[in-house]
Design a protein around this motif. Structure first.
Motif, PDB file in Angstrom:
ATOM      1  N   SER A 106       0.699  -1.292  -0.024  1.00 43.68           N
ATOM      2  CA  SER A 106      -0.002   0.113  -0.135  1.00 43.68           C
ATOM      3  C   SER A 106       1.013   1.248   0.006  1.00 43.68           C
ATOM      4  N   ALA A 107       1.893   1.365   0.843  1.00 41.84           N
ATOM      5  CA  ALA A 107       2.802   2.266   0.912  1.00 41.84           C
ATOM      6  C   ALA A 107       3.477   2.537  -0.329  1.00 41.84           C
ATOM      7  N   ALA A 108       3.850   1.381  -1.131  1.00 37.84           N
ATOM      8  CA  ALA A 108       4.606   1.539  -2.369  1.00 37.84           C
ATOM      9  C   ALA A 108       3.469   2.027  -3.526  1.00 37.84           C
ATOM     10  N   ALA A 109       2.345   1.642  -3.468  1.00 40.00           N
ATOM     11  CA  ALA A 109       1.307   2.169  -4.512  1.00 40.00           C
ATOM     12  C   ALA A 109       1.227   3.573  -4.216  1.00 40.00           C
ATOM     13  N   THR A 110       1.068   3.949  -2.865  1.00 36.62           N
ATOM     14  CA  THR A 110       1.128   5.530  -2.722  1.00 36.62           C
ATOM     15  C   THR A 110       1.900   6.393  -3.388  1.00 36.62           C
ATOM     16  N   VAL A 111       3.192   5.851  -2.873  1.00 40.89           N
ATOM     17  CA  VAL A 111       4.506   6.725  -3.590  1.00 40.89           C
ATOM     18  C   VAL A 111       4.431   6.451  -4.933  1.00 40.89           C
ATOM     19  N   ALA A 112       4.238   5.479  -5.743  1.00 38.19           N
ATOM     20  CA  ALA A 112       4.116   5.507  -7.251  1.00 38.19           C
ATOM     21  C   ALA A 112       2.995   6.406  -7.612  1.00 38.19           C
ATOM     22  N   THR A 113       1.912   6.379  -6.909  1.00 40.37           N
ATOM     23  CA  THR A 113       0.891   7.257  -7.526  1.00 40.37           C
ATOM     24  C   THR A 113       1.166   8.608  -7.350  1.00 40.37           C
ATOM     25  N   ALA A 114       1.776   8.978  -6.520  1.00 43.32           N
ATOM     26  CA  ALA A 114       2.300  10.475  -6.135  1.00 43.32           C
ATOM     27  C   ALA A 114       3.197  10.793  -7.253  1.00 43.32           C
ATOM     28  N   PHE A 115       4.352   9.917  -7.545  1.00 44.94           N
ATOM     29  CA  PHE A 115       5.149  10.249  -8.413  1.00 44.94           C
ATOM     30  C   PHE A 115       4.553  10.496  -9.915  1.00 44.94           C
ATOM     31  N   PHE A 116       3.846   9.439 -10.524  1.00 43.03           N
ATOM     32  CA  PHE A 116       3.124   9.434 -11.579  1.00 43.03           C
ATOM     33  C   PHE A 116       2.141  10.763 -11.753  1.00 43.03           C
ATOM     34  N   THR A 117       1.555  11.187 -10.705  1.00 41.66           N
ATOM     35  CA  THR A 117       0.579  12.368 -10.490  1.00 41.66           C
ATOM     36  C   THR A 117       1.429  13.602 -10.598  1.00 41.66           C
ATOM     37  N   ILE A 118       2.880  13.674 -10.123  1.00 36.66           N
ATOM     38  CA  ILE A 118       3.649  14.930 -10.203  1.00 36.66           C
ATOM     39  C   ILE A 118       4.080  14.823 -11.869  1.00 36.66           C
ATOM     40  N   ALA A 119       4.378  13.811 -12.542  1.00 32.17           N
ATOM     41  CA  ALA A 119       5.054  13.607 -13.629  1.00 32.17           C
ATOM     42  C   ALA A 119       3.595  14.142 -14.612  1.00 32.17           C
ATOM     43  N   THR A 120       2.532  13.692 -14.330  1.00 32.64           N
ATOM     44  CA  THR A 120       1.454  13.763 -15.254  1.00 32.64           C
ATOM     45  C   THR A 120       1.121  15.572 -15.271  1.00 32.64           C
ATOM     46  N   VAL A 121       1.231  16.120 -13.986  1.00 26.72           N
ATOM     47  CA  VAL A 121       1.009  17.546 -13.689  1.00 26.72           C
ATOM     48  C   VAL A 121       2.176  18.253 -14.725  1.00 26.72           C
ATOM     49  N   ALA A 122       3.579  17.963 -14.219  1.00 26.65           N
ATOM     50  CA  ALA A 122       4.507  18.455 -14.976  1.00 26.65           C
ATOM     51  C   ALA A 122       4.507  18.620 -16.717  1.00 26.65           C
ATOM     52  N   ILE A 123       3.832  17.335 -17.355  1.00 26.22           N
ATOM     53  CA  ILE A 123       3.920  17.190 -18.574  1.00 26.22           C
ATOM     54  C   ILE A 123       2.780  18.118 -19.034  1.00 26.22           C
ATOM     55  N   ALA A 124       1.564  18.275 -18.191  1.00 28.00           N
ATOM     56  CA  ALA A 124       0.488  19.277 -18.622  1.00 28.00           C
ATOM     57  C   ALA A 124       0.879  20.508 -18.539  1.00 28.00           C
ATOM     58  N   LEU A 125       1.743  21.063 -17.525  1.00 28.64           N
ATOM     59  CA  LEU A 125       2.092  22.160 -17.539  1.00 28.64           C
ATOM     60  C   LEU A 125       3.070  22.680 -18.594  1.00 28.64           C
ATOM     61  N   ALA A 126       3.961  21.825 -19.054  1.00 28.77           N
ATOM     62  CA  ALA A 126       4.805  22.042 -20.309  1.00 28.77           C
ATOM     63  C   ALA A 126       3.921  22.140 -21.412  1.00 28.77           C
ATOM     64  N   ALA A 127       3.001  21.025 -21.651  1.00 25.76           N
ATOM     65  CA  ALA A 127       2.282  21.232 -22.940  1.00 25.76           C
ATOM     66  C   ALA A 127       1.274  22.544 -22.901  1.00 25.76           C
ATOM     67  N   ALA A 128       0.991  22.955 -21.730  1.00 22.28           N
ATOM     68  CA  ALA A 128       0.044  24.259 -21.633  1.00 22.28           C
ATOM     69  C   ALA A 128       1.206  25.630 -22.144  1.00 22.28           C
ATOM     70  N   LEU A 129       2.167  25.573 -21.538  1.00 28.54           N
ATOM     71  CA  LEU A 129       3.318  26.604 -21.896  1.00 28.54           C
ATOM     72  C   LEU A 129       3.596  26.604 -23.227  1.00 28.54           C
ATOM     73  N   TYR A 130       3.646  25.281 -23.785  1.00 27.09           N
ATOM     74  CA  TYR A 130       4.124  25.429 -25.292  1.00 27.09           C
ATOM     75  C   TYR A 130       3.096  25.682 -25.987  1.00 27.09           C
ATOM     76  N   ALA A 131       1.683  25.422 -25.622  1.00 25.59           N
ATOM     77  CA  ALA A 131       0.608  25.874 -26.574  1.00 25.59           C
ATOM     78  C   ALA A 131       0.508  27.479 -26.251  1.00 25.59           C
ATOM     79  N   LYS A 132       0.756  28.044 -25.211  1.00 27.85           N
ATOM     80  CA  LYS A 132       0.639  29.457 -25.030  1.00 27.85           C
ATOM     81  C   LYS A 132       1.790  30.189 -25.835  1.00 27.85           C
ATOM     82  N   GLN A 133       2.818  29.659 -26.045  1.00 30.16           N
ATOM     83  CA  GLN A 133       3.867  30.234 -26.901  1.00 30.16           C
ATOM     84  C   GLN A 133       3.485  30.159 -28.333  1.00 30.16           C
ATOM     85  N   GLN A 134       2.808  29.082 -28.792  1.00 31.86           N
ATOM     86  CA  GLN A 134       2.530  28.827 -30.029  1.00 31.86           C
ATOM     87  C   GLN A 134       1.225  29.798 -30.682  1.00 31.86           C
ATOM     88  N   VAL A 135       0.418  30.239 -29.528  1.00 34.54           N
ATOM     89  CA  VAL A 135      -0.868  30.995 -29.575  1.00 34.54           C
ATOM     90  C   VAL A 135       0.034  32.406 -29.736  1.00 34.54           C
TER      91      VAL A 135
END
Length: 238
Positions: free
Chosen positions: A21-50
């Motif tokens: 359970s602890a390992a799953a919690t850590v993995a979930t947190a890691f993937f959540t942070i990675a997903t947020v980072a990718i989303a932020l990078a995509a949003a920043l790139y889209a804003k630059q293109q606009v």
């Protein structure tokens, strides 16, 4: 509950449900942070293109006033001063400022370009693709006269909404036109000159024929001796 370091240091077969359970919690947190980072990078790139697309549209929609020296369309040895709005929208209050006043071998004809409203008052409005052309000088006469061959022109203007645009600076260099090989191209000026010369030649030939006709007529009537010289012309009438 043991730490992640402790969990990784033990045999996975010995893990308890709490460890998984602890390992799953850590993995979930890691993937959540990675997903947020990718989303932020995509949003920043889209804003630059606009932003880039908006900037490109604004630049394409702005007036773009160009000044230059060009060959005259009628006589290749004549030089024109040209002002043109190559942009897509109206240019207002166009002002042309030079580092030194224009001088030309044609100034003595009474219409110096430097004193024209084009240079002293500017252009109130210049529509897209509008082109203003003024005869500036004759290349070989200017070179012989030793007049300046280079000018720096600064063009100031506003867009269609009256907003000041960034001034544009141009180096107008006539010296680059000398010592260049060119194919001779005969234009309207050359055709008109040739026609004037033909007209002059025909007129002289017609006068000579009239004189010879009078001389022979006088010879045949006995008024003039055959040994006499050409009959002097008394007029242009037939």
């Amino acid at each position: 509950m043991r730490s992640a370091h402790q969990l990784l240091a033990v045999d996975l077969k010995a893990w308890t449900p709490e460890d998984w359970s602890a390992a799953a919690t850590v993995a979930t947190a890691f993937f959540t942070i990675a997903t947020v980072a990718i989303a932020l990078a995509a949003a920043l790139y889209a804003k630059q293109q606009v932003d880039l697309a908006r900037q490109l549209r604004e630049e394409q929609a702005q007036p773009f006033v160009v000044v230059d020296f060009q060959d005259n369309a009628v006589w290749s040895k004549a030089i024109d001063f040209v002002v043109e709005n190559m942009g897509q929208t109206l240019a207002k209050n166009v002002r042309i400022k030079l580092d030194q006043q224009f001088e030309s071998t044609l100034d003595g004809d009474g219409f110096p370009l430097r004193d024209s409203p084009l240079m002293t008052q500017g252009i109130p409005s210049l529509p897209p693709r509008k082109r203003i052309t003024a005869l500036f000088d004759v290349s070989h006469d200017r070179y012989s006269a030793g007049l300046p061959m280079k000018y720096t022109a600064t063009v100031e203007f506003q867009d269609s909404h009256g907003k000041d645009q960034e001034p544009l600076v141009y180096i107008l260099d006539l010296s680059t036109r000398h010592d260049l090989l060119q194919i001779a191209e005969y234009r309207m000026h050359d055709a008109a000159k040739a026609l004037r010369e033909m007209s002059k030649t025909l007129k002289e030939t017609r006068n000579d024929l009239r004189s010879e006709f009078r001389r022979r007529r006088m010879e045949s009537s006995g008024v003039l001796s055959p040994d006499a010289g050409p009959t002097p012309q008394t007029g242009q009438g037939s």
